[in-house]
Scaffold this motif. Structure first.
Motif, PDB file in Angstrom:
ATOM      1  N   ALA A 143     126.243  42.535 -33.643  1.00 27.20           N
ATOM      2  CA  ALA A 143     126.234  43.044 -34.690  1.00 27.20           C
ATOM      3  C   ALA A 143     124.479  44.091 -34.552  1.00 27.20           C
ATOM      4  CB  ALA A 143     125.527  41.859 -35.873  1.00 27.20           C
ATOM      5  N   GLU A 144     124.467  45.238 -34.842  1.00 21.69           N
ATOM      6  CA  GLU A 144     123.350  45.328 -35.131  1.00 21.69           C
ATOM      7  C   GLU A 144     122.323  45.958 -36.227  1.00 21.69           C
ATOM      8  OE1 GLU A 144     124.293  49.633 -33.386  1.00 21.69           O
ATOM      9  OE2 GLU A 144     125.476  48.702 -31.483  1.00 21.69           O
ATOM     10  N   ALA A 145     121.260  45.836 -36.525  1.00 18.04           N
ATOM     11  CA  ALA A 145     120.343  45.400 -37.640  1.00 18.04           C
ATOM     12  C   ALA A 145     119.462  45.917 -37.425  1.00 18.04           C
ATOM     13  CB  ALA A 145     119.847  43.856 -37.660  1.00 18.04           C
ATOM     14  N   VAL A 146     117.842  46.142 -38.822  1.00 15.86           N
ATOM     15  CA  VAL A 146     116.955  47.062 -38.517  1.00 15.86           C
ATOM     16  C   VAL A 146     116.052  46.314 -37.560  1.00 15.86           C
ATOM     17  CG1 VAL A 146     115.323  47.426 -39.932  1.00 15.86           C
ATOM     18  CG2 VAL A 146     117.723  47.821 -41.135  1.00 15.86           C
ATOM     19  N   ASN A 147     115.735  45.064 -37.402  1.00 18.20           N
ATOM     20  CA  ASN A 147     115.008  44.839 -36.422  1.00 18.20           C
ATOM     21  C   ASN A 147     115.581  44.573 -34.875  1.00 18.20           C
ATOM     22  OD1 ASN A 147     112.672  45.989 -38.220  1.00 18.20           O
ATOM     23  ND2 ASN A 147     113.224  43.543 -39.419  1.00 18.20           N
ATOM     24  N   GLY A 148     116.697  44.720 -34.805  1.00 15.34           N
ATOM     25  CA  GLY A 148     117.089  43.992 -33.698  1.00 15.34           C
ATOM     26  C   GLY A 148     118.718  43.752 -33.596  1.00 15.34           C
ATOM     27  N   TRP A 149     119.292  43.254 -32.375  1.00 15.55           N
ATOM     28  CA  TRP A 149     120.932  43.304 -32.371  1.00 15.55           C
ATOM     29  C   TRP A 149     120.842  42.105 -32.202  1.00 15.55           C
ATOM     30  CZ3 TRP A 149     122.135  42.044 -27.659  1.00 15.55           C
ATOM     31  CH2 TRP A 149     121.040  41.963 -26.597  1.00 15.55           C
ATOM     32  N   PHE A 150     121.950  41.417 -31.946  1.00 16.51           N
ATOM     33  CA  PHE A 150     122.606  40.246 -31.490  1.00 16.51           C
ATOM     34  C   PHE A 150     124.447  39.956 -31.423  1.00 16.51           C
ATOM     35  CE2 PHE A 150     121.832  40.206 -35.923  1.00 16.51           C
ATOM     36  CZ  PHE A 150     122.978  39.308 -36.891  1.00 16.51           C
ATOM     37  N   GLU A 151     124.817  39.666 -30.232  1.00 18.96           N
ATOM     38  CA  GLU A 151     126.182  39.605 -30.155  1.00 18.96           C
ATOM     39  C   GLU A 151     126.287  38.179 -28.580  1.00 18.96           C
ATOM     40  OE1 GLU A 151     126.261  43.309 -27.233  1.00 18.96           O
ATOM     41  OE2 GLU A 151     126.132  42.183 -25.604  1.00 18.96           O
ATOM     42  N   LEU A 152     128.503  38.500 -28.532  1.00 21.93           N
ATOM     43  CA  LEU A 152     128.330  37.554 -28.191  1.00 21.93           C
ATOM     44  C   LEU A 152     129.589  37.858 -27.427  1.00 21.93           C
ATOM     45  CD1 LEU A 152     129.086  34.911 -30.688  1.00 21.93           C
ATOM     46  CD2 LEU A 152     127.859  34.908 -29.147  1.00 21.93           C
ATOM     47  N   SER A 153     129.206  37.852 -26.009  1.00 24.15           N
ATOM     48  CA  SER A 153     130.195  38.651 -24.425  1.00 24.15           C
ATOM     49  C   SER A 153     130.792  37.554 -24.166  1.00 24.15           C
ATOM     50  CB  SER A 153     130.040  39.815 -24.687  1.00 24.15           C
ATOM     51  OG  SER A 153     131.156  40.448 -23.213  1.00 24.15           O
ATOM     52  N   PRO A 154     131.945  36.826 -23.938  1.00 18.77           N
ATOM     53  CA  PRO A 154     133.210  37.036 -24.936  1.00 18.77           C
ATOM     54  C   PRO A 154     132.784  35.814 -26.246  1.00 18.77           C
ATOM     55  CG  PRO A 154     133.780  35.139 -22.758  1.00 18.77           C
ATOM     56  CD  PRO A 154     132.073  35.945 -22.397  1.00 18.77           C
ATOM     57  N   ALA A 155     133.166  36.559 -27.381  1.00 22.99           N
ATOM     58  CA  ALA A 155     132.439  35.810 -27.759  1.00 22.99           C
ATOM     59  C   ALA A 155     134.042  34.799 -28.917  1.00 22.99           C
ATOM     60  CB  ALA A 155     133.204  37.053 -29.081  1.00 22.99           C
ATOM     61  N   TYR A 156     135.393  34.817 -28.342  1.00 23.17           N
ATOM     62  CA  TYR A 156     136.160  33.947 -28.880  1.00 23.17           C
ATOM     63  C   TYR A 156     137.825  32.896 -28.413  1.00 23.17           C
ATOM     64  CZ  TYR A 156     134.946  38.443 -31.547  1.00 23.17           C
ATOM     65  OH  TYR A 156     134.879  39.220 -32.882  1.00 23.17           O
ATOM     66  N   GLY A 157     136.682  33.156 -27.118  1.00 16.09           N
ATOM     67  CA  GLY A 157     137.645  31.796 -25.841  1.00 16.09           C
ATOM     68  C   GLY A 157     137.554  30.332 -26.326  1.00 16.09           C
ATOM     69  N   TYR A 158     138.327  29.525 -26.042  1.00 17.19           N
ATOM     70  CA  TYR A 158     138.303  28.292 -26.468  1.00 17.19           C
ATOM     71  C   TYR A 158     137.454  28.030 -25.457  1.00 17.19           C
ATOM     72  CZ  TYR A 158     143.168  29.128 -27.513  1.00 17.19           C
ATOM     73  OH  TYR A 158     144.412  29.214 -27.634  1.00 17.19           O
ATOM     74  N   GLY A 159     136.347  28.511 -25.066  1.00 17.57           N
ATOM     75  CA  GLY A 159     135.314  27.819 -23.850  1.00 17.57           C
ATOM     76  C   GLY A 159     134.641  28.852 -23.289  1.00 17.57           C
ATOM     77  N   GLY A 160     133.470  28.636 -22.105  1.00 18.09           N
ATOM     78  CA  GLY A 160     132.569  29.609 -22.003  1.00 18.09           C
ATOM     79  C   GLY A 160     132.514  31.134 -22.681  1.00 18.09           C
ATOM     80  N   ILE A 161     131.878  31.353 -24.061  1.00 14.22           N
ATOM     81  CA  ILE A 161     131.339  31.836 -24.555  1.00 14.22           C
ATOM     82  C   ILE A 161     129.319  31.833 -24.553  1.00 14.22           C
ATOM     83  CG2 ILE A 161     130.781  32.485 -27.052  1.00 14.22           C
ATOM     84  CD1 ILE A 161     132.911  31.079 -28.415  1.00 14.22           C
ATOM     85  N   GLN A 162     129.343  33.221 -24.700  1.00 19.16           N
ATOM     86  CA  GLN A 162     128.208  33.494 -24.228  1.00 19.16           C
ATOM     87  C   GLN A 162     127.676  34.475 -24.847  1.00 19.16           C
ATOM     88  OE1 GLN A 162     127.335  35.244 -19.895  1.00 19.16           O
ATOM     89  NE2 GLN A 162     129.172  33.818 -19.643  1.00 19.16           N
ATOM     90  N   GLY A 163     126.158  33.753 -25.576  1.00 18.62           N
ATOM     91  CA  GLY A 163     125.229  35.038 -26.340  1.00 18.62           C
ATOM     92  C   GLY A 163     124.422  35.161 -25.942  1.00 18.62           C
ATOM     93  N   GLU A 164     123.855  36.899 -26.504  1.00 14.98           N
ATOM     94  CA  GLU A 164     122.348  37.455 -26.555  1.00 14.98           C
ATOM     95  C   GLU A 164     122.256  37.688 -27.417  1.00 14.98           C
ATOM     96  OE1 GLU A 164     120.279  40.025 -23.219  1.00 14.98           O
ATOM     97  OE2 GLU A 164     122.502  40.461 -22.735  1.00 14.98           O
ATOM     98  N   THR A 165     120.596  38.270 -27.803  1.00 14.06           N
ATOM     99  CA  THR A 165     119.607  38.926 -28.789  1.00 14.06           C
ATOM    100  C   THR A 165     119.123  40.603 -28.181  1.00 14.06           C
ATOM    101  OG1 THR A 165     117.745  37.813 -29.441  1.00 14.06           O
ATOM    102  CG2 THR A 165     120.095  37.015 -30.037  1.00 14.06           C
ATOM    103  N   SER A 166     118.203  40.834 -28.624  1.00 11.26           N
ATOM    104  CA  SER A 166     117.750  41.857 -28.967  1.00 11.26           C
ATOM    105  C   SER A 166     116.204  40.815 -28.359  1.00 11.26           C
ATOM    106  CB  SER A 166     117.263  43.072 -29.400  1.00 11.26           C
ATOM    107  OG  SER A 166     116.498  42.018 -30.512  1.00 11.26           O
ATOM    108  N   GLU A 167     115.714  39.858 -27.750  1.00  9.97           N
ATOM    109  CA  GLU A 167     115.244  39.000 -28.111  1.00  9.97           C
ATOM    110  C   GLU A 167     115.167  37.830 -26.544  1.00  9.97           C
ATOM    111  OE1 GLU A 167     111.739  38.078 -30.907  1.00  9.97           O
ATOM    112  OE2 GLU A 167     113.977  37.571 -31.589  1.00  9.97           O
TER     113      GLU A 167
END
Length: 388
Positions: A306-330
Motif C-alpha cells: 500500500a502506498e499512501a500520502v505519508n508513507g508505504w507499508f507492505e508484506l513480502s511474502p504476504a499470504y503464506g501459511y508462515g514466514g510472512i514478513q512486513g515492512e513500512t517506510s519507517e
C-alpha cells in the motif's frame, strides 16, 4: 515488536492467547464474583447455581470438528492445527478414499463411528460429537456440502472461494440461517498478525490516504482438479488470486466499485485449455484509489503493498501459511509466527459457544465471489465492469 519510537506495535496474538483463556474462564470468574456478593447478602439460589454450571460446561467444552475432504490442505494444515487448538478438536472425517481411513483413524485416534463417506454423510446429523463441519473440497462442491451440513444441524466452515457462483453463495447463507447454524469462510489471514497490522495501518490511515495498492499471488505450477473448470470455477484467480481481492478489501476497509482485466498468454495451452494460466486486473475503489493485481499458475509471486500520502507499508511474502514478513517506510514489522489455521478455527469455536458473529462470515465470501465473477466478465469482454 516495534517499527520505531513513534509507532509501537504490540503483538495482538499475545493478547489473543489471553483472550482465549478469558473466553474459557472469564465468564465463570464474573459469575463467581457475583456469587460471592450474593453469599455475603444471604446466599445463591439453586437456579443461579444451575445456570452457572451450564455456563461453565458450555465455555469449557471443546467442539468437535469433522473435515470433509482429506486432500493436501486438510492433511498438511488443518489436521495438525487441530492438535493445537484450545476450543475445538478433530472429531471426525468425511472421505471418498477408503485407503486414507486407516492412516487418519490411527494417527488422530478417530472413532469408527465418526468416519463418513459422501454417501452416508447426511447421517452425521445423529452424531452429537460433531459440532462443526469444515468443507475442504473442490470449489464447485462447497455449496452442496455446506447446505447438507447445515441441514444436518452442524455449524460450517467453508474453504475459500466460498462457491463458484453468487447464487450458490445465497443458497449456502440461507441454508445456514434456516437451520440456525453459523457459517464462516476459511479466511485464515484475518487471524495472522502481519495481515492484521496491514488492516490497522490502512483502515486507521496511519500514513494518510492510500493512493495505490499492489497485490500479487501466484505459484509455479498447478494440477488435478484446479485445471478442471467445472470443479474449480476458474484458474489461479479462484485459487490464489482471491487472496489479493481479500487483501484489497481488508486493508482499505472499502469495497471496489469497478474492475478491468486481461488474461495472460498461455505458455502451455494444452494444460490450461479450460482455465486461465495467468491474469492481471485492476480494482477501482472510492477516492480514485487503484489496486493493481496479478495472479498466475506459472510464476511464483507473493506481495501486498500500500502506498499512501505519508508513507508505504507492505508484506513480502504476504499470504503464506508462515514466514510472512512486513515492512513500512519507517522500518520492519516484527510479529511472532502463529498457526493461522488454529487461530481461525478456535475463533469460530468461541463464536459458536458465545453465540457471537464470526469476523469472516458467508456474506464476506459472497462479496468475493461477486468480485471474482466481475473480473472474469471483464477478462472475457475487455470492458470495465461495475460492481453493484
Amino acid at each position: 515488536m516495534r517499527i520505531n519510537e513513534k509507532h509501537t506495535i504490540k503483538n495482538p496474538f499475545s493478547r489473543r492467547k489471553f483472550i482465549f483463556q478469558v473466553s474459557r474462564w472469564g465468564v465463570g470468574s464474573i459469575v463467581l464474583s457475583t456469587m460471592t456478593s450474593l453469599v455475603s447478602c444471604g446466599g445463591t439460589t439453586s437456579t443461579e447455581k444451575a445456570d452457572e454450571n451450564k455456563m461453565k460446561q458450555k465455555e469449557g467444552k471443546k467442539l468437535g470438528v469433522a473435515l470433509v475432504g482429506l486432500g493436501g490442505y486438510s492433511g498438511g494444515q488443518l489436521a495438525p492445527a487441530l492438535q493445537e487448538t484450545e476450543h475445538c478438536y478433530l472429531a471426525g472425517i468425511v472421505t471418498g478414499s477408503p485407503d486414507k481411513i486407516d492412516e487418519w483413524k490411527n494417527k488422530y485416534k478417530i472413532p469408527e463411528g465418526n468416519i463418513y463417506d459422501y454417501e452416508n454423510f447426511d447421517t452425521i446429523k445423529d452424531n452429537p460429537a460433531i459440532d462443526i463441519v469444515y468443507v475442504v473440497l473442490p470449489n464447485s462442491m462447497h455449496a452442496e456440502y455446506t447446505i447438507r451440513a447445515a441441514k444436518a444441524g452442524k455449524h460450517v466452515i467453508c474453504e475459500k472461494p466460498m462457491a463458484v457462483t453468487v447464487e450458490d453463495c445465497d443458497r449456502m447463507i440461507s441454508a445456514c440461517k434456516d437451520a440456525g447454524k453459523m457459517l464462516s469462510i476459511g479466511y485464515r489471514l484475518h487471524f495472522e498478525p502481519y495481515n492484521r497490522e496491514m488492516m490497522r495501518l490502512g483502515q486507521e490511515k496511519v500514513y494518510g490516504e492510500i493512493k495505490k495498492m499492489v497485490g500479487e499471488n501466484g505459484m509455479g505450477s498447478a494440477g488435478g482438479w484446479r485445471l478442471d473448470k467445472e470443479l474449480a470455477g476458474g484458474g489461479p484467480l479462484m485459487d490464489v488470486g482471491i487472496y489479493c481481492i481479500q487483501a484489497m478489501r481488508y486493508v482499505t476497509g472499502m469495497e471496489p466499485i469497478a474492475v478491468s482485466a486481461k488474461e495472460g498468454k498461455k505458455t502451455q495451452p494444452d494444460k490450461y485449455k479450460e482455465v486461465e494460466e495467468s491474469l492481471i486486473w485492476q480494482m477501482e475503489f472510492p477516492g480514485n484509489l487503484i489496486a493493481e493485481c496479478k495472479t498466475s499458475y506459472s510464476e511464483g509471486m507473493n506481495l501486498l503493498r500500500a502506498e499512501a500520502v505519508n508513507g508505504w507499508f507492505e508484506l513480502s511474502p504476504a499470504y503464506g501459511y508462515g514466514g510472512i514478513q512486513g515492512e513500512t517506510s519507517e522500518g520492519k514489522m516484527d510479529f511472532e509466527d502463529v498457526n493461522q489455521q488454529a487461530l481461525q478455527m478456535d475463533d469460530f469455536a468461541i463464536a459458536v459457544k458465545e453465540e457471537r458473529d464470526t469476523p469472516v462470515p458467508g456474506e464476506m465470501g459472497k462479496q468475493d465471489v461477486k468480485i471474482l465473477q466481475a473480473i472474469y466478465r471483464a477478462m472475457q469482454t475487455g470492458e470495465r465492469i461495475e460492481i453493484t
